[in-house]
Design a protein around this motif. Structure first.
Motif, PDB file in Angstrom:
ATOM      1  N   ARG A 176       0.873  -1.164   0.000  1.00 57.13           N
ATOM      2  CA  ARG A 176       0.000   0.000   0.000  1.00 57.13           C
ATOM      3  C   ARG A 176       0.908   1.211   0.000  1.00 57.13           C
ATOM      4  O   ARG A 176       1.468   1.602   1.016  1.00 57.13           O
ATOM      5  CB  ARG A 176      -0.910  -0.003   1.226  1.00 57.13           C
ATOM      6  N   GLY A 177       1.097   1.781  -1.206  1.00 57.28           N
ATOM      7  CA  GLY A 177       2.106   2.814  -1.332  1.00 57.28           C
ATOM      8  C   GLY A 177       3.477   2.201  -1.115  1.00 57.28           C
ATOM      9  O   GLY A 177       3.821   1.198  -1.753  1.00 57.28           O
ATOM     10  N   ASP A 178       4.259   2.779  -0.203  1.00 56.63           N
ATOM     11  CA  ASP A 178       5.576   2.191   0.086  1.00 56.63           C
ATOM     12  C   ASP A 178       5.526   1.267   1.300  1.00 56.63           C
ATOM     13  O   ASP A 178       6.572   0.823   1.793  1.00 56.63           O
ATOM     14  CB  ASP A 178       6.612   3.295   0.302  1.00 56.63           C
ATOM     15  N   VAL A 179       4.329   0.977   1.790  1.00 58.21           N
ATOM     16  CA  VAL A 179       4.181   0.094   2.950  1.00 58.21           C
ATOM     17  C   VAL A 179       4.124  -1.355   2.475  1.00 58.21           C
ATOM     18  O   VAL A 179       3.201  -1.759   1.762  1.00 58.21           O
ATOM     19  CB  VAL A 179       2.912   0.433   3.758  1.00 58.21           C
ATOM     20  N   ASN A 180       5.129  -2.142   2.825  1.00 55.60           N
ATOM     21  CA  ASN A 180       5.166  -3.562   2.472  1.00 55.60           C
ATOM     22  C   ASN A 180       6.229  -4.256   3.300  1.00 55.60           C
ATOM     23  O   ASN A 180       6.991  -3.612   4.034  1.00 55.60           O
ATOM     24  CB  ASN A 180       5.452  -3.740   0.971  1.00 55.60           C
ATOM     25  N   THR A 181       6.270  -5.568   3.192  1.00 55.16           N
ATOM     26  CA  THR A 181       7.313  -6.356   3.854  1.00 55.16           C
ATOM     27  C   THR A 181       8.067  -7.175   2.817  1.00 55.16           C
ATOM     28  O   THR A 181       8.528  -8.281   3.085  1.00 55.16           O
ATOM     29  CB  THR A 181       6.694  -7.296   4.917  1.00 55.16           C
ATOM     30  N   ASN A 182       8.208  -6.628   1.614  1.00 53.02           N
ATOM     31  CA  ASN A 182       8.816  -7.366   0.509  1.00 53.02           C
ATOM     32  C   ASN A 182      10.291  -7.701   0.743  1.00 53.02           C
ATOM     33  O   ASN A 182      10.767  -8.752   0.317  1.00 53.02           O
ATOM     34  CB  ASN A 182       8.671  -6.569  -0.795  1.00 53.02           C
ATOM     35  N   SER A 183      11.024  -6.802   1.409  1.00 47.24           N
ATOM     36  CA  SER A 183      12.448  -7.059   1.667  1.00 47.24           C
ATOM     37  C   SER A 183      12.619  -8.247   2.607  1.00 47.24           C
ATOM     38  O   SER A 183      13.465  -9.121   2.393  1.00 47.24           O
ATOM     39  CB  SER A 183      13.116  -5.814   2.256  1.00 47.24           C
ATOM     40  N   ALA A 184      11.804  -8.285   3.663  1.00 46.03           N
ATOM     41  CA  ALA A 184      11.879  -9.399   4.613  1.00 46.03           C
ATOM     42  C   ALA A 184      11.466 -10.704   3.941  1.00 46.03           C
ATOM     43  O   ALA A 184      12.087 -11.753   4.143  1.00 46.03           O
ATOM     44  CB  ALA A 184      10.994  -9.120   5.824  1.00 46.03           C
ATOM     45  N   GLU A 185      10.423 -10.649   3.127  1.00 41.82           N
ATOM     46  CA  GLU A 185       9.964 -11.853   2.436  1.00 41.82           C
ATOM     47  C   GLU A 185      10.995 -12.323   1.409  1.00 41.82           C
ATOM     48  O   GLU A 185      11.166 -13.522   1.191  1.00 41.82           O
ATOM     49  CB  GLU A 185       8.619 -11.586   1.778  1.00 41.82           C
ATOM     50  N   GLY A 186      11.685 -11.363   0.784  1.00 43.64           N
ATOM     51  CA  GLY A 186      12.739 -11.725  -0.151  1.00 43.64           C
ATOM     52  C   GLY A 186      13.880 -12.436   0.554  1.00 43.64           C
ATOM     53  O   GLY A 186      14.434 -13.413   0.028  1.00 43.64           O
ATOM     54  N   PHE A 187      14.233 -11.953   1.745  1.00 43.27           N
ATOM     55  CA  PHE A 187      15.274 -12.632   2.520  1.00 43.27           C
ATOM     56  C   PHE A 187      14.850 -14.058   2.848  1.00 43.27           C
ATOM     57  O   PHE A 187      15.625 -15.002   2.694  1.00 43.27           O
ATOM     58  CB  PHE A 187      15.567 -11.864   3.810  1.00 43.27           C
ATOM     59  N   PHE A 188      13.612 -14.219   3.308  1.00 36.82           N
ATOM     60  CA  PHE A 188      13.128 -15.551   3.653  1.00 36.82           C
ATOM     61  C   PHE A 188      13.104 -16.463   2.426  1.00 36.82           C
ATOM     62  O   PHE A 188      13.320 -17.672   2.538  1.00 36.82           O
ATOM     63  CB  PHE A 188      11.733 -15.468   4.264  1.00 36.82           C
ATOM     64  N   GLY A 189      12.839 -15.896   1.252  1.00 38.43           N
ATOM     65  CA  GLY A 189      12.817 -16.698   0.041  1.00 38.43           C
ATOM     66  C   GLY A 189      14.171 -17.323  -0.243  1.00 38.43           C
ATOM     67  O   GLY A 189      14.278 -18.515  -0.542  1.00 38.43           O
ATOM     68  N   VAL A 190      15.236 -16.514  -0.141  1.00 37.42           N
ATOM     69  CA  VAL A 190      16.593 -17.029  -0.358  1.00 37.42           C
ATOM     70  C   VAL A 190      16.953 -18.034   0.729  1.00 37.42           C
ATOM     71  O   VAL A 190      17.522 -19.098   0.459  1.00 37.42           O
ATOM     72  CB  VAL A 190      17.609 -15.873  -0.376  1.00 37.42           C
ATOM     73  N   PHE A 191      16.606 -17.719   1.970  1.00 36.61           N
ATOM     74  CA  PHE A 191      16.911 -18.597   3.105  1.00 36.61           C
ATOM     75  C   PHE A 191      16.271 -19.974   2.925  1.00 36.61           C
ATOM     76  O   PHE A 191      16.940 -21.008   3.062  1.00 36.61           O
ATOM     77  CB  PHE A 191      16.410 -17.940   4.390  1.00 36.61           C
ATOM     78  N   LYS A 192      15.003 -20.009   2.575  1.00 38.23           N
ATOM     79  CA  LYS A 192      14.312 -21.294   2.455  1.00 38.23           C
ATOM     80  C   LYS A 192      14.793 -22.095   1.246  1.00 38.23           C
ATOM     81  O   LYS A 192      14.897 -23.329   1.307  1.00 38.23           O
ATOM     82  CB  LYS A 192      12.803 -21.069   2.380  1.00 38.23           C
ATOM     83  N   LYS A 193      15.104 -21.404   0.146  1.00 37.40           N
ATOM     84  CA  LYS A 193      15.628 -22.124  -1.015  1.00 37.40           C
ATOM     85  C   LYS A 193      16.968 -22.758  -0.691  1.00 37.40           C
ATOM     86  O   LYS A 193      17.254 -23.878  -1.110  1.00 37.40           O
ATOM     87  CB  LYS A 193      15.754 -21.168  -2.203  1.00 37.40           C
ATOM     88  N   GLY A 194      17.790 -22.040   0.063  1.00 35.04           N
ATOM     89  CA  GLY A 194      19.075 -22.593   0.454  1.00 35.04           C
ATOM     90  C   GLY A 194      18.947 -23.741   1.427  1.00 35.04           C
ATOM     91  O   GLY A 194      19.610 -24.773   1.284  1.00 35.04           O
ATOM     92  N   MET A 195      18.069 -23.584   2.404  1.00 37.61           N
ATOM     93  CA  MET A 195      17.917 -24.630   3.412  1.00 37.61           C
ATOM     94  C   MET A 195      17.306 -25.901   2.822  1.00 37.61           C
ATOM     95  O   MET A 195      17.690 -27.016   3.184  1.00 37.61           O
ATOM     96  CB  MET A 195      17.046 -24.115   4.565  1.00 37.61           C
ATOM     97  N   LYS A 196      16.350 -25.730   1.913  1.00 41.89           N
ATOM     98  CA  LYS A 196      15.685 -26.897   1.327  1.00 41.89           C
ATOM     99  C   LYS A 196      16.477 -27.500   0.168  1.00 41.89           C
ATOM    100  O   LYS A 196      16.503 -28.715  -0.016  1.00 41.89           O
ATOM    101  CB  LYS A 196      14.288 -26.516   0.854  1.00 41.89           C
ATOM    102  N   GLY A 197      17.135 -26.642  -0.607  1.00 43.55           N
ATOM    103  CA  GLY A 197      17.812 -27.131  -1.798  1.00 43.55           C
ATOM    104  C   GLY A 197      19.253 -27.513  -1.601  1.00 43.55           C
ATOM    105  O   GLY A 197      19.777 -28.377  -2.312  1.00 43.55           O
ATOM    106  N   VAL A 198      19.940 -26.875  -0.629  1.00 42.81           N
ATOM    107  CA  VAL A 198      21.365 -27.133  -0.427  1.00 42.81           C
ATOM    108  C   VAL A 198      21.606 -27.933   0.849  1.00 42.81           C
ATOM    109  O   VAL A 198      22.231 -28.994   0.832  1.00 42.81           O
ATOM    110  CB  VAL A 198      22.156 -25.812  -0.375  1.00 42.81           C
ATOM    111  N   TYR A 199      21.092 -27.436   1.967  1.00 44.80           N
ATOM    112  CA  TYR A 199      21.390 -28.080   3.241  1.00 44.80           C
ATOM    113  C   TYR A 199      20.418 -29.216   3.570  1.00 44.80           C
ATOM    114  O   TYR A 199      20.809 -30.195   4.204  1.00 44.80           O
ATOM    115  CB  TYR A 199      21.399 -27.027   4.348  1.00 44.80           C
ATOM    116  N   GLN A 200      19.180 -29.071   3.181  1.00 47.38           N
ATOM    117  CA  GLN A 200      18.164 -30.127   3.269  1.00 47.38           C
ATOM    118  C   GLN A 200      17.847 -30.573   4.695  1.00 47.38           C
ATOM    119  O   GLN A 200      16.700 -30.571   5.105  1.00 47.38           O
ATOM    120  CB  GLN A 200      18.583 -31.336   2.425  1.00 47.38           C
ATOM    121  N   HIS A 201      18.863 -30.960   5.471  1.00 51.31           N
ATOM    122  CA  HIS A 201      18.627 -31.444   6.828  1.00 51.31           C
ATOM    123  C   HIS A 201      19.365 -30.545   7.827  1.00 51.31           C
ATOM    124  O   HIS A 201      20.558 -30.315   7.692  1.00 51.31           O
ATOM    125  CB  HIS A 201      19.093 -32.889   6.985  1.00 51.31           C
TER     126      HIS A 201
END
Length: 325
Positions: free
Chosen positions: A247-272
Motif C-alpha cells: 500500500r504505497g511504500d508500505v510492504n514487507t517485501n524485503s523481509a519476504e525476499g530474505f526468507f525466500g533465499v533462506f528457504k531455497k538454500g535450506m531446502k535445496g542445499v542443506y536439506q537437513h
C-alpha cells in the motif's frame, strides 16, 4: 589485497594464504596477542626446520605466536589455503554450499572435517555489533517465518504405555515449528534470529532491542506487533490475509525476499538441519545479505570480511553439539 578468482594463489599455496590472512588481520602491522605490541619491526619471524611456518617471536615479551592464534583457525590441521577457499565458496554461493560439497571441492579426509569447518566459518560470520537498524526517515520491515517440522512428543495410552508408531494419534505437537524472526532495513542490513517460540513477548523484545525508535516499522497484520506504534515513529501494516501486499511504500517485501533465499538454500542445499544448529545457518544467510553486491561488496570483499570475522572467536567440536543461541 583481495582475492578475485578461484585461481588466486591464496587458495592453492599455504604461504600465499598465510600472507593474505596476516594482511587482513594486521592491517597496521603484526600485533602480539600476548602483550599487544604493534608493528612488523616489533616481532621476528622464526626460520628453520625447528619452527613451523609463520611463527613469530615478540621482541617485547619474547612470546611466540602465529596469525591464527585466537581465531577459528587455531589448532586446525587443515592447511590455511583450504580454509580460505572454503570461506570463499561459502561467501560466493548465494544459497550456501553443503559440507559434502566442501569435502569434495577441498579434497578433505572426512565429511566430519568439512562439517566442522563450515560451522567454524559460520562462527566467523556472527555479527558482534550492537548498532540498531533504521533511524530517522528509514524503514525496517519485521516478519517471521517457520522452517522445519514442529517439535513432537509421544502420546501415551490410558494404560500408560506409549504408542509404538508415530502418527496423528501417536504424537502431539508441542509448539510451533522452528520460528525465525527477521528485521530488515529497507536497502540496508538485516538481523535475523531463530527463537524457541514466536510469541509477543519474545518478538517485541527482539524488535525493541534491535530497531532504532525513530524508525518507520512495517509489518503484516500479526498481533505480535500490536503496540509498536507507541515505541517507533510509526507502525504501518499490510493485510496479507485480505490479499494486500503493498500500500504505497508500505510492504514487507524485503523481509519476504530474505526468507525466500533462506528457504531455497535450506531446502535445496542443506536439506537437513537439526534445530540446535538452525541459528548458525540463519547467521550464514544474514551475513551474505549484509555483505551483498547492492551494499558495495564483491565476492572477494565478502570473503575478506568473513576472514576478519575469524579473529577473537573459537569453536570447539564439542561446542558444535550445543544449541547456538
Amino acid at each position: 589485497m583481495t582475492a578475485a578468482t578461484l585461481s588466486d594463489p591464496i587458495f592453492h599455496d599455504e604461504d600465499a594464504a598465510r600472507a593474505h590472512f596476516e594482511k587482513v588481520r594486521w592491517p597496521e602491522g603484526r600485533t602480539c596477542p600476548h602483550c599487544g605490541v604493534v608493528g612488523d619491526d616489533q616481532s621476528t619471524l622464526l626460520k628453520g626446520q625447528a619452527h613451523r611456518a609463520g611463527l613469530y617471536k615478540c621482541n617485547a615479551c619474547t612470546s611466540q605466536f602465529t596469525a591464527t592464534i585466537g581465531t577459528v583457525y587455531e589448532d586446525s590441521k587443515v592447511p590455511l589455503n583450504k580454509w580460505l577457499l572454503a570461506m570463499h565458496l561459502m561467501c560466493a554461493s548465494k544459497k550456501g554450499i553443503s559440507a559434502l560439497q566442501l569435502q569434495r571441492e577441498l579434497a578433505l579426509g572426512s565429511y566430519r572435517t568439512a562439517w566442522f569447518m563450515a560451522h567454524r566459518i559460520r562462527e566467523a560470520m556472527i555479527d558482534t555489533s550492537d548498532t540498531p537498524l533504521g533511524g530517522e526517515g528509514k524503514v525496517v520491515e519485521a516478519d517471521e517465518t517457520y522452517y522445519g517440522k514442529p517439535a513432537v512428543s509421544p502420546v501415551t495410552r490410558t494404560n500408560g504405555k506409549p504408542f509404538l508408531k508415530a502418527g496423528k494419534t501417536g504424537m502431539k505437537k508441542v509448539r510451533n515449528s522452528r520460528p525465525v524472526v527477521a528485521l530488515v532495513e529497507r536497502g540496508g542490513k538485516a538481523k535475523v534470529f531463530h527463537v524457541g517460540v514466536a510469541d509477543k513477548a519474545t518478538v517485541s523484545a527482539i524488535v525493541m532491542a534491535n530497531v532504532h525508535p525513530a524508525t518507520r516499522l512495517h509489518t503484516d497484520e500479526s498481533r505480535l506487533y500490536v503496540g509498536a506504534a507507541d515505541v517507533f515513529a510509526s507502525h504501518e501494516t499490510v493485510k496479507h490475509s485480505a490479499g494486500e501486499y503493498a500500500r504505497g511504500d508500505v510492504n514487507t517485501n524485503s523481509a519476504e525476499g530474505f526468507f525466500g533465499v533462506f528457504k531455497k538454500g535450506m531446502k535445496g542445499v542443506y536439506q537437513h538441519c537439526s534445530e540446535k544448529h538452525l541459528n548458525r545457518y540463519v547467521t550464514e544467510f544474514g551475513f551474505r545479505h549484509n555483505t551483498r553486491e547492492k551494499l558495495g561488496f564483491t565476492d572477494a570483499m565478502r570473503t575478506d570480511a568473513a576472514i576478519l570475522g575469524t579473529v577473537g572467536k573459537r569453536l570447539t567440536y564439542r561446542r558444535t553439539d550445543e544449541a547456538y543461541v
